[in-house]
Design a protein around this motif. Structure first.
Motif, PDB file in Angstrom:
ATOM      1  N   ASP A 201       0.854  -1.189   0.000  1.00 27.51           N
ATOM      2  CA  ASP A 201       0.000   0.000   0.000  1.00 27.51           C
ATOM      3  C   ASP A 201       0.887   1.235   0.000  1.00 27.51           C
ATOM      4  O   ASP A 201       1.917   1.274   0.673  1.00 27.51           O
ATOM      5  CB  ASP A 201      -0.915   0.031   1.223  1.00 27.51           C
ATOM      6  N   TYR A 202       0.484   2.258  -0.741  1.00 26.72           N
ATOM      7  CA  TYR A 202       1.278   3.475  -0.858  1.00 26.72           C
ATOM      8  C   TYR A 202       0.813   4.534   0.134  1.00 26.72           C
ATOM      9  O   TYR A 202      -0.387   4.694   0.382  1.00 26.72           O
ATOM     10  CB  TYR A 202       1.167   4.062  -2.281  1.00 26.72           C
ATOM     11  N   TYR A 203       1.763   5.280   0.670  1.00 26.33           N
ATOM     12  CA  TYR A 203       1.493   6.452   1.494  1.00 26.33           C
ATOM     13  C   TYR A 203       2.264   7.621   0.898  1.00 26.33           C
ATOM     14  O   TYR A 203       3.496   7.616   0.898  1.00 26.33           O
ATOM     15  CB  TYR A 203       1.919   6.220   2.954  1.00 26.33           C
TER      16      TYR A 203
ATOM     17  N   MET B 150      -1.699  12.810  -4.867  1.00 28.72           N
ATOM     18  CA  MET B 150      -0.741  12.144  -5.745  1.00 28.72           C
ATOM     19  C   MET B 150      -1.188  10.713  -5.992  1.00 28.72           C
ATOM     20  O   MET B 150      -1.921  10.130  -5.197  1.00 28.72           O
ATOM     21  CB  MET B 150       0.662  12.143  -5.137  1.00 28.72           C
ATOM     22  N   SER B 151      -0.747  10.145  -7.096  1.00 26.90           N
ATOM     23  CA  SER B 151      -1.051   8.753  -7.417  1.00 26.90           C
ATOM     24  C   SER B 151       0.143   8.136  -8.118  1.00 26.90           C
ATOM     25  O   SER B 151       0.985   8.840  -8.676  1.00 26.90           O
ATOM     26  CB  SER B 151      -2.302   8.662  -8.299  1.00 26.90           C
TER      27      SER B 151
ATOM     28  N   LEU C 217      11.640  10.988 -11.564  1.00 28.44           N
ATOM     29  CA  LEU C 217      11.905   9.756 -10.839  1.00 28.44           C
ATOM     30  C   LEU C 217      10.773   9.490  -9.849  1.00 28.44           C
ATOM     31  O   LEU C 217      10.281  10.403  -9.189  1.00 28.44           O
ATOM     32  CB  LEU C 217      13.225   9.850 -10.074  1.00 28.44           C
ATOM     33  N   CYS C 218      10.381   8.236  -9.749  1.00 29.01           N
ATOM     34  CA  CYS C 218       9.413   7.821  -8.729  1.00 29.01           C
ATOM     35  C   CYS C 218      10.190   7.035  -7.676  1.00 29.01           C
ATOM     36  O   CYS C 218      10.866   6.055  -7.999  1.00 29.01           O
ATOM     37  CB  CYS C 218       8.323   6.952  -9.349  1.00 29.01           C
ATOM     38  N   ILE C 219      10.119   7.478  -6.424  1.00 27.04           N
ATOM     39  CA  ILE C 219      10.893   6.859  -5.351  1.00 27.04           C
ATOM     40  C   ILE C 219       9.937   6.280  -4.312  1.00 27.04           C
ATOM     41  O   ILE C 219       9.106   7.002  -3.743  1.00 27.04           O
ATOM     42  CB  ILE C 219      11.844   7.870  -4.689  1.00 27.04           C
ATOM     43  N   ILE C 220      10.057   4.991  -4.075  1.00 26.20           N
ATOM     44  CA  ILE C 220       9.272   4.324  -3.038  1.00 26.20           C
ATOM     45  C   ILE C 220      10.196   4.081  -1.849  1.00 26.20           C
ATOM     46  O   ILE C 220      11.184   3.347  -1.964  1.00 26.20           O
ATOM     47  CB  ILE C 220       8.684   2.998  -3.543  1.00 26.20           C
TER      48      ILE C 220
END
Length: 276
Positions: free
Chosen positions: A147-149, A155-156, A188-191
């Motif tokens: 799950d993303y926070y 944001m998505s 860049l997408c950073i998780i």
């Protein structure tokens, strides 16, 4: 010079295209000068359960069996440290990723897991490209969806396939790729994979207070995952596990105790007013 690997004829390799793969092997083995694809060195390191890898080797996920053939969600492994090498289809538990191709796969050694992100399936996904993330725990081969926070509201996670990703420090960094219409932007997408940073700064997003209120859980019954099963989750420094400092855990408990005390005082104040 290219050399063909010796493969067990009784375990033929899967016939795939647009699949993804990564090597799952601890760093102390990867950098050992005695490492050989047919024989793994014995380094004498005693590992605990959560550091153990049930299957070491080259993990291969997803892909298409042919240009017009079905898209799969199977996970294969090329078992190394033996001669000849062996292919096998892994038996996993939990609900894993849906069939897809052109996803990304990374080995996150700190978390003892592999991470699958995005991909594409023209026949089952409305948006063609996907935006979900799954992890596979390597000590028990259990799938879990992430799950993303988000740190910024509204944001998505963009849908993407044919992208690149890399693990740096405790971050999964994702770049490029395509969605159902065109190329994905150059941002860049950073998780963030470090649970310390999520729990320290995102207590409100975890909805701890709401869960405590809904199920009438006192602060004294809020415990760490470590307290239940002794599992050292990724980023456990600061949570008082394994003899380490408990600065983050102490602050977290202090916050929820303060919230609980405040609510009790409010309720007591309301009761007094009603009695007057």
């Amino acid at each position: 010079k290219w050399i063909a690997c010796s493969i067990n004829e009784d375990t033929p390799s899967p016939t795939l295209a647009f699949h993804k793969c990564c090597l799952v092997l601890q760093e102390d083995l990867r950098i050992n000068p005695k490492l050989n694809i047919y024989r793994l060195p014995e380094v004498g390191i005693k590992r605990n359960l959560n550091d153990n890898i049930r299957e070491r080797g080259l993990y291969v996920f997803g892909g298409k069996e042919s240009e017009s053939g079905p898209v799969i969600a199977d996970l294969f492994i090329l078992r190394i440290g033996r001669r000849p090498l062996e292919w096998a289809k892994l038996r996993t538990v939990g609900k894993g990723p849906s069939p897809r191709f052109s996803s990304s796969i990374n080995y996150y050694e700190e978390g003892n897991c592999i991470i699958i992100h995005g991909g594409r399936n023209d026949k089952t996904s409305q948006n063609l490209a996907l935006n979900d993330t799954y992890i596979l725990e390597l000590f028990n081969l259990n799938w879990m969806r992430v799950d993303y926070y988000f740190e910024v509201e509204n944001m998505s996670m963009p849908n993407r396939c044919a992208h690149e990703s890399v693990i740096y420090d405790h971050n999964l960094i994702i770049f490029g790729g395509m969605n159902s219409e065109n190329m994905v932007g150059s941002l860049l997408c950073i998780i963030e994979l470090d649970s310390n940073k999520k729990c320290l700064h995102k207590k409100e997003e975890l909805n701890v207070d709401k869960i405590m209120k809904k199920y009438n859980i006192p602060a004294s019954n809020v415990v760490r995952h470590y307290d239940v099963c002794s599992k050292k989750c990724p980023g456990w420094d600061g949570w008082g596990t394994n003899g380490k400092a408990a600065t983050i855990w102490n602050k977290f408990k202090k916050d929820i105790v303060a919230t609980e005390t405040k609510k009790i005082e409010q309720v007591s104040g309301t009761a007094k007013n009603n009695n007057q």
